[in-house]
Design an enzyme around this catalytic site. Structure first.
Site, mmCIF file in Angstrom:
data_model
loop_
_atom_site.group_PDB
_atom_site.id
_atom_site.type_symbol
_atom_site.label_atom_id
_atom_site.label_comp_id
_atom_site.label_asym_id
_atom_site.label_seq_id
_atom_site.Cartn_x
_atom_site.Cartn_y
_atom_site.Cartn_z
ATOM 1 N N ARG A 237 75.028 65.387 60.056
ATOM 2 C CA ARG A 237 76.293 64.763 60.241
ATOM 3 C C ARG A 237 77.367 65.013 60.740
ATOM 4 N NH1 ARG A 237 72.182 61.577 59.544
ATOM 5 N NH2 ARG A 237 72.129 59.749 58.155
ATOM 6 N N GLU A 266 79.779 57.777 67.757
ATOM 7 C CA GLU A 266 77.910 57.718 67.677
ATOM 8 C C GLU A 266 78.325 56.255 68.505
ATOM 9 O OE1 GLU A 266 74.966 59.250 65.115
ATOM 10 O OE2 GLU A 266 76.006 60.957 65.124
ATOM 11 N N HIS A 285 70.504 61.672 67.985
ATOM 12 C CA HIS A 285 70.559 61.481 66.722
ATOM 13 C C HIS A 285 69.046 60.734 66.330
ATOM 14 C CE1 HIS A 285 72.557 60.807 62.520
ATOM 15 N NE2 HIS A 285 71.346 60.206 62.618
HETATM 16 C C1 DGY Z 1 69.078 60.252 57.669
HETATM 17 O O1 DGY Z 1 68.039 59.521 57.872
HETATM 18 O O2 DGY Z 1 69.774 60.023 57.483
HETATM 19 C C2 DGY Z 1 68.547 60.622 59.502
HETATM 20 O O3 DGY Z 1 69.892 61.149 60.064
HETATM 21 C C3 DGY Z 1 67.865 59.759 60.572
HETATM 22 O O4 DGY Z 1 67.933 60.137 61.702
#
Ligand code: DGY
Length: 329
Positions: A237, A266, A285
């Site tokens: 993240r 984002e 992402h």
């Molecule tokens: C998640 O599933 O947490 C991922 O970041 C999605 O790409």
């Protein structure tokens, strides 16, 4: 009477049909993310909610007195206010397992793109700058037989380690809250203290979930510890990294390059200076974003939702809320 649920994400027709069979449902039909005021109205009488990344906080929970479950179409669940959900006995579920290999593939895509400068050199060819066959200024860095340092050794970490070890003959170091002896034995990876991992690795992959302990885990001090030739990859993240410090580390050549899937904000502002650096490879992402995996995630999330509201306790409850159903996770 069927339990009432609200679907805030777009789902394929067969999933909608499956939910309809078990639940009385309404769904968000608009473009993009449902506005908060709409969502607050929709949750007022539902027992279940299917979402992706929407913040589940006190305000929302106060508007949803009947809510029993929030099903997240993702493996990460930093959008859950765990305390508030715990106080109200609302469970949260996520979609582990089905995306592990897909995210691990992307990590290697970012590693190779960054170290071998693939997007930069793609532009070089397409813009007609390629004049002779061997130009030393096009050289990249070998990944095979280098040292991979993994921060976070969950299921996705293991899938990355496997690729590094058996696909690229890398020496794999890892740091995790708890050591993983089974992974060490099966994958030949070595538990390494955090600072030592930063100092020794040629490629550092951050794959830890975002929690209060991991927020800004990598900042100026950590970049200083890394090799000047290191590549830094973030697929966890954006908030696990101090983005200002990353920018500075790249600009001052504290590290050689970065591959990023996630950002503090984002979508990232297109004017963000980090996007101007040639030694940064960015993607929006998309860690789990293949058609098959996203389909699998939606299916798992829909099953989690239906199971929870119909009394079947075998859902993928996130571990911080597992106490509500301690033996069923
Ligand atoms: C998640 O599933 O947490 C991922 O970041 C999605 O790409």
């Amino acid at each position: 009477m069927k339990p009432k649920v609200f679907i805030a994400v777009s789902v394929p027709p067969e999933i909608e049909k499956y939910i309809a069979k078990h639940c009385d449902y309404r769904k968000w039909e608009g473009e993009g993310t449902i506005p908060q005021d709409e969502l607050l109205k929709e949750v007022s009488n539902v027992e279940g909610l299917l979402i992706q990344g929407i913040k589940i906080d006190k305000k929302l929970l106060d508007h949803a007195p009947n809510l029993k479950i929030v099903s997240n179409v993702s493996v990460g669940y930093n959008n859950f206010d765990i305390e508030a959900m715990r106080d109200r006995g609302v469970i949260g579920t996520h979609t582990p397992y089905v995306l592990d290999d897909t995210v691990a593939d992307l990590v290697f895509g970012l590693i190779l793109s960054t170290a071998r400068r693939i997007p930069e050199l793609d532009q070089y060819v397409k813009q007609g700058k390629w004049k002779k066959s061997d130009e030393t200024n096009l050289y990249g860095t070998d990944i095979h037989h280098s040292t991979l340092g993994l921060i976070g050794m969950g299921r996705i970490g293991e899938a990355i380690a496997k690729r590094g070890k058996f696909g690229f003959d890398m020496d794999v170091l890892y740091y995790n809250r708890t050591p993983k002896p089974k992974a060490e034995k099966e994958l030949g990876v070595s538990y390494t203290h955090f600072k030592e991992l930063l100092q020794k690795s040629d490629v550092i992959v951050l794959m830890t979930p975002l929690t209060s302990e991991t927020a800004n885990l990598i900042g100026a001090n950590e970049f200083k510890l890394m090799k000047k030739t290191a590549f830094f990859i973030n697929t966890s993240r954006g908030q696990t990294v101090d983005e200002g410090a990353l920018l500075e580390a790249l600009q001052t050549k504290e590290i050689l390059g970065a591959g990023l899937d996630v950002y503090q904000q984002e979508p990232i502002n297109p004017d963000h200076p980090i996007l101007r650096l040639p030694n940064v490879v960015t993607v929006p992402h998309i860690g789990s974003a293949t058609a098959k995996t996203r389909q699998d995630m939606v299916k798992v999330a829909a099953e989690n939702l239906v199971k929870a509201v119909t009394g079947d306790k075998r859902q993928n409850i996130v571990k911080d809320l597992a106490y509500i159903n301690p033996d069923k996770v």
